[in-house]
Design an enzyme around this catalytic site. Structure first.
Site, PDB file in Angstrom:
ATOM      1  NE  ARG A  25      -1.464   0.789   3.972  1.00 18.87           N
ATOM      2  CZ  ARG A  25      -0.682   1.657   4.622  1.00 18.87           C
ATOM      3  NH1 ARG A  25      -0.681   2.939   4.274  1.00 18.87           N
ATOM      4  NH2 ARG A  25       0.096   1.248   5.608  1.00 18.87           N
TER       5      ARG A  25
ATOM      6  CB  CYS B  53      -1.191  -3.915  12.134  1.00 14.01           C
ATOM      7  SG  CYS B  53      -1.037  -2.644  10.864  1.00 14.01           S
TER       8      CYS B  53
ATOM      9  CB  ALA C 181       3.949  -8.417  11.348  1.00 12.58           C
ATOM     10  CG  ASP C 182       7.123  -2.016   9.984  1.00 19.04           C
ATOM     11  OD1 ASP C 182       8.242  -2.551   9.858  1.00 19.04           O
ATOM     12  OD2 ASP C 182       6.970  -0.783   9.973  1.00 19.04           O
TER      13      ASP C 182
ATOM     14  CE1 TYR D  33       6.098  -1.237   3.968  1.00 18.27           C
ATOM     15  CE2 TYR D  33       6.491  -1.487   6.324  1.00 18.27           C
ATOM     16  CZ  TYR D  33       5.623  -1.329   5.261  1.00 18.27           C
ATOM     17  OH  TYR D  33       4.267  -1.266   5.485  1.00 18.27           O
TER      18      TYR D  33
ATOM     19  CB  ALA E 115       6.367   2.178   5.032  1.00 17.95           C
TER      20      ALA E 115
END
EC number: 2.1.1.45
Length: 264
Positions: free
Chosen positions: A21, A146, A168-169, A209, A263
């Site tokens: 996204r 999340c 999950a970042d 990321y 992000a």
């Protein structure tokens, strides 16, 4: 915290490159679980420094049922600022769903009060669940949840918690989530007369990321250190009565902070 390092290594070795996204791009795996025995120390990462103040105040903000960043800003916490509107509002995010889930008949359901009460009345229940994922409200939220559902479990006088996190970042978000839900488990255990058991963290789309890969590799070069100890004021008997001053993290000796961009 070898569990977390194992997750980083798995994503770096097996992750699929995906679009997302934010337009940043990720390396992603699907389905991963970590387990932390809370009797073995408080699961706060030691291979990079984490800000306890932000973790605690965010959790207290959730428990207050608030959805405006005003409280966070008053306490020097800016982690939600990127998603807030000009008035500081985020829509019906976590605090709203936890404390005032809208029922079809017009009632407001306090899931936190209900689950704490049920742990006391019916500890063997398999319905000790809190959900933040409300399909009717998702489109009204600045950021859909999340970490979207958690369940408590009581056995042998101990309270455990399992969290399902859809997204999950792993570099920035997951370390916060581990510490936050471990702390929530300890708080609920205290007010229900139980001892903390395990925190189980189940991840759906677990991703790094693409602009966090170098930072993750740097973190993996650092040896883990002994976990700290979290002490909670034993006088607090209500889940809604905790204040920041009621928590003391002892013997936390982390490696330095590693900077990475969020992000959005």
């Amino acid at each position: 915290m070898n569990q977390y390092h194992d997750l980083l290594e798995r994503i770096l070795s097996d992750g699929a490159e995906k679009h997302d996204r934010t337009g940043t791009g990720t390396l992603s795996i699907f389905g991963h679980q970590m387990r932390f025995n809370l009797a073995s120390g408080f699961p706060m990462l030691t291979t990079k420094k984490l800000p306890l103040k932000s973790i605690v105040h965010e959790l207290l903000w959730f428990l207050k049922g608030e959805t405006n960043v005003r409280y966070l800003r008053e306490h020097g916490v800016s982690i939600w600022d990127e998603w807030a509107d000009a008035n500081g509002d985020l829509g019906p995010v976590y605090g709203s769903q936890w404390r005032s889930w809208p029922a079809p008949d017009g009632r407001s359901i306090d899931q936190i009060a209900n689950v704490v009460d049920m742990i006391g009345r019916s500890p063997d229940s398999r319905r000790l669940i809190v959900s933040a994922w409300n399909p009717a409200d998702v489109d009204k939220m600045a950021l859909p949840p999340c970490h979207c559902l958690f369940q408590f479990y009581v056995a042998d006088g101990k309270l455990s918690c399992q969290l399902y996190q859809r997204s999950a970042d792993v570099f920035l978000g997951v370390p916060f989530n581990i510490a936050s839900y471990a702390l929530l488990t300890m708080m609920v255990a205290q007010v229900t007369g139980l001892k903390p058991g395990d925190f189980v963290h189940s991840l759906g789309d677990a991703h790094l990321y693409l602009n966090h890969l170098d930072q993750a590799r740097l973190q993996l070069t650092r040896p883990t250190r002994s976990l700290p100890t979290m002490t909670i004021n034993p006088e607090v008997k209500s889940i809604f009565a905790f204040r920041y001053e009621d928590f003391k993290l002892e013997n936390y000796d982390p490696h330095p902070h590693i900077k990475a961009e969020v992000a959005v």
